[in-house]
Design a protein around this motif. Structure first.
Motif, PDB file in Angstrom:
ATOM      1  N   LEU A  77      34.587 -11.790  49.921  1.00  0.00           N
ATOM      2  CA  LEU A  77      35.793 -12.132  49.173  1.00  0.00           C
ATOM      3  C   LEU A  77      35.440 -13.302  48.271  1.00  0.00           C
ATOM      4  O   LEU A  77      34.874 -14.298  48.723  1.00  0.00           O
ATOM      5  N   THR A  78      35.765 -13.179  47.000  1.00  0.00           N
ATOM      6  CA  THR A  78      35.417 -14.211  46.037  1.00  0.00           C
ATOM      7  C   THR A  78      36.574 -14.405  45.075  1.00  0.00           C
ATOM      8  O   THR A  78      37.647 -13.821  45.236  1.00  0.00           O
ATOM      9  N   ASP A  79      36.330 -15.208  44.053  1.00  0.00           N
ATOM     10  CA  ASP A  79      37.341 -15.431  43.016  1.00  0.00           C
ATOM     11  C   ASP A  79      36.872 -14.766  41.723  1.00  0.00           C
ATOM     12  O   ASP A  79      35.800 -14.148  41.673  1.00  0.00           O
ATOM     13  N   ASN A  80      37.655 -14.910  40.663  1.00  0.00           N
ATOM     14  CA  ASN A  80      37.308 -14.267  39.398  1.00  0.00           C
ATOM     15  C   ASN A  80      35.995 -14.796  38.815  1.00  0.00           C
ATOM     16  O   ASN A  80      35.216 -14.027  38.248  1.00  0.00           O
ATOM     17  N   GLY A  81      35.731 -16.092  38.978  1.00  0.00           N
ATOM     18  CA  GLY A  81      34.471 -16.653  38.488  1.00  0.00           C
ATOM     19  C   GLY A  81      33.272 -16.096  39.224  1.00  0.00           C
ATOM     20  O   GLY A  81      32.243 -15.774  38.615  1.00  0.00           O
ATOM     21  N   GLY A  82      33.388 -15.967  40.549  1.00  0.00           N
ATOM     22  CA  GLY A  82      32.289 -15.436  41.356  1.00  0.00           C
ATOM     23  C   GLY A  82      31.972 -13.994  41.027  1.00  0.00           C
ATOM     24  O   GLY A  82      30.797 -13.608  40.904  1.00  0.00           O
ATOM     25  N   ILE A  83      33.012 -13.171  40.874  1.00  0.00           N
ATOM     26  CA  ILE A  83      32.759 -11.757  40.588  1.00  0.00           C
ATOM     27  C   ILE A  83      32.303 -11.573  39.145  1.00  0.00           C
ATOM     28  O   ILE A  83      31.525 -10.668  38.848  1.00  0.00           O
ATOM     29  N   GLU A 129      30.336 -13.644  37.543  1.00  0.00           N
ATOM     30  CA  GLU A 129      28.905 -13.945  37.559  1.00  0.00           C
ATOM     31  C   GLU A 129      28.089 -12.763  38.075  1.00  0.00           C
ATOM     32  O   GLU A 129      27.052 -12.408  37.517  1.00  0.00           O
ATOM     33  N   LEU A 130      28.552 -12.135  39.150  1.00  0.00           N
ATOM     34  CA  LEU A 130      27.860 -10.955  39.690  1.00  0.00           C
ATOM     35  C   LEU A 130      27.888  -9.798  38.698  1.00  0.00           C
ATOM     36  O   LEU A 130      26.885  -9.089  38.526  1.00  0.00           O
ATOM     37  N   THR A 143      25.389 -10.603  35.974  1.00  0.00           N
ATOM     38  CA  THR A 143      24.008 -10.530  36.454  1.00  0.00           C
ATOM     39  C   THR A 143      23.551  -9.101  36.721  1.00  0.00           C
ATOM     40  O   THR A 143      22.445  -8.720  36.333  1.00  0.00           O
ATOM     41  N   TYR A 144      24.388  -8.302  37.388  1.00  0.00           N
ATOM     42  CA  TYR A 144      23.947  -6.983  37.855  1.00  0.00           C
ATOM     43  C   TYR A 144      24.389  -5.813  36.995  1.00  0.00           C
ATOM     44  O   TYR A 144      23.811  -4.733  37.095  1.00  0.00           O
ATOM     45  N   ARG A 145      25.408  -6.027  36.151  1.00  0.00           N
ATOM     46  CA  ARG A 145      25.873  -4.918  35.317  1.00  0.00           C
ATOM     47  C   ARG A 145      25.834  -5.243  33.836  1.00  0.00           C
ATOM     48  O   ARG A 145      26.130  -4.396  33.005  1.00  0.00           O
ATOM     49  N   GLY A 146      25.499  -6.490  33.491  1.00  0.00           N
ATOM     50  CA  GLY A 146      25.430  -6.882  32.100  1.00  0.00           C
ATOM     51  C   GLY A 146      26.783  -6.989  31.424  1.00  0.00           C
ATOM     52  O   GLY A 146      26.872  -6.979  30.202  1.00  0.00           O
ATOM     53  N   LEU A 147      27.860  -7.104  32.211  1.00  0.00           N
ATOM     54  CA  LEU A 147      29.218  -7.221  31.689  1.00  0.00           C
ATOM     55  C   LEU A 147      29.746  -8.614  31.992  1.00  0.00           C
ATOM     56  O   LEU A 147      29.965  -8.958  33.145  1.00  0.00           O
ATOM     57  N   SER A 186      30.305  -2.862  44.080  1.00  0.00           N
ATOM     58  CA  SER A 186      29.622  -2.285  45.235  1.00  0.00           C
ATOM     59  C   SER A 186      28.127  -2.292  44.987  1.00  0.00           C
ATOM     60  O   SER A 186      27.675  -1.987  43.887  1.00  0.00           O
ATOM     61  N   PHE A 187      27.387  -2.622  46.036  1.00  0.00           N
ATOM     62  CA  PHE A 187      25.939  -2.648  45.963  1.00  0.00           C
ATOM     63  C   PHE A 187      25.399  -1.798  47.114  1.00  0.00           C
ATOM     64  O   PHE A 187      25.201  -2.297  48.220  1.00  0.00           O
ATOM     65  N   PRO A 188      25.185  -0.498  46.870  1.00  0.00           N
ATOM     66  CA  PRO A 188      24.717   0.385  47.948  1.00  0.00           C
ATOM     67  C   PRO A 188      23.273   0.085  48.346  1.00  0.00           C
ATOM     68  O   PRO A 188      22.447  -0.263  47.503  1.00  0.00           O
ATOM     69  N   MET A 189      23.013   0.222  49.629  1.00  0.00           N
ATOM     70  CA  MET A 189      21.660   0.046  50.146  1.00  0.00           C
ATOM     71  C   MET A 189      20.955   1.391  50.315  1.00  0.00           C
ATOM     72  O   MET A 189      19.739   1.429  50.404  1.00  0.00           O
ATOM     73  N   ARG A 190      21.721   2.454  50.369  1.00  0.00           N
ATOM     74  CA  ARG A 190      21.145   3.786  50.514  1.00  0.00           C
ATOM     75  C   ARG A 190      20.584   4.252  49.182  1.00  0.00           C
ATOM     76  O   ARG A 190      21.198   4.062  48.154  1.00  0.00           O
TER      77      ARG A 190
END
Length: 187
Positions: A47-53, A55-56, A59-63, A71-75
Motif C-alpha cells: 500500500l502506497t501513496d500517489n507519489g510512491g506509485i 515513481e514505480l 521506473t518500470y513502465r516509463g509513464l 502488478s509485477f508477476p514473478m511467473r
C-alpha cells in the motif's frame, strides 16, 4: 501448499476503517486463486501513496504519472518447470510453476514425502490508497469494494491476464466481477 498474503504499508499512517482489510483481501485472494486453480504461493501487497506509485510507474513502465494499481508477476508465462539446487546436499527439486507442486529427485538417504517445499512467489501488487479512495467516490461505491476490485485486478495480471484488447478486457473484467460478487462486493 497454501496461499499467503504478505503485507507492506509504505504510508506514514493507516487511515480509519482499514482494520478489516487484511481479512477481506485474504478472502479475495483465496477466491481468485481457486478460480485460477492456484493452490499455493505468496502474493505481496504494498500500500502506497500517489507519489510512491508514480515513481514505480515511471521506473518500470516509463509513464510519469500516478496510477491506481501495478502488478509485477514473478511467473514466466508458459514456463513449466525449473530446478533448484540446494547448497547443503546438492540435490535438485523440480517445482511445477503452473501447478505449484514440488517433486523431489530422491537420493538413497531421502525419505519419501520429506522434501522441503519452496513456496512460489506469485508476484507483487501495489495499490495507491489515495487513488483508491478517489475512485471509490468517483464510482459511487465503498472503499472496500474499490480496494477489492484493484486487488483482484492486480492478481489477475499476476496470472497473465491483460486488457489490451476488447476481448481480453471482457474476459478479465468478467472474472473480476464474479470474484467480487462472490465476496459480496457489488456496486
Amino acid at each position: 501448499m497454501s496461499l499467503k498474503l504478505e503485507w507492506v504499508d509504505e504510508r506514514e499512517e493507516a487511515g480509519a476503517g482499514e482494520a478489516g482489510w487484511p481479512t477481506l483481501l485474504t478472502r479475495l485472494l483465496n477466491e481468485a486463486a481457486e478460480g485460477e486453480g492456484v493452490a499455493g504461493g505468496i502474493v505481496t501487497l504494498t500500500l502506497t501513496d500517489n507519489g510512491g506509485i508514480r515513481e514505480l510507474n515511471r521506473t518500470y513502465r516509463g509513464l510519469d504519472k500516478a496510477t491506481d494499481v501495478l502488478s509485477f508477476p514473478m511467473r514466466e508465462q508458459g514456463a513449466e518447470e525449473f530446478e533448484i539446487l540446494y547448497e547443503d546436499d546438492y540435490e535438485t527439486t523440480t517445482v511445477d510453476i503452473l501447478n505449484g507442486e514440488a517433486g523431489e529427485d530422491e537420493t538413497e538417504d531421502d525419505e519419501p514425502g520429506n522434501a522441503d517445499r519452496i513456496e512460489e512467489l506469485l508476484g507483487d501488487i501495489v495499490i495507491s490508497v489515495p487513488r483508491m479512495h478517489e475512485q471509490a467516490v468517483e464510482y459511487g461505491h465503498s472503499a472496500e469494494r474499490e480496494l477489492g476490485f484493484l486487488f483482484v485486478h492486480g492478481f489477475l495480471h499476476l496470472m497473465g491476464y491483460d486488457h489490451g484488447t476488447e476481448e481480453e478486457e471482457r474476459e478479465m473484467f468478467a472474472k473480476q466481477e464474479a470474484i467480487l460478487a462472490k465476496a459480496g462486493l457489488t456496486r
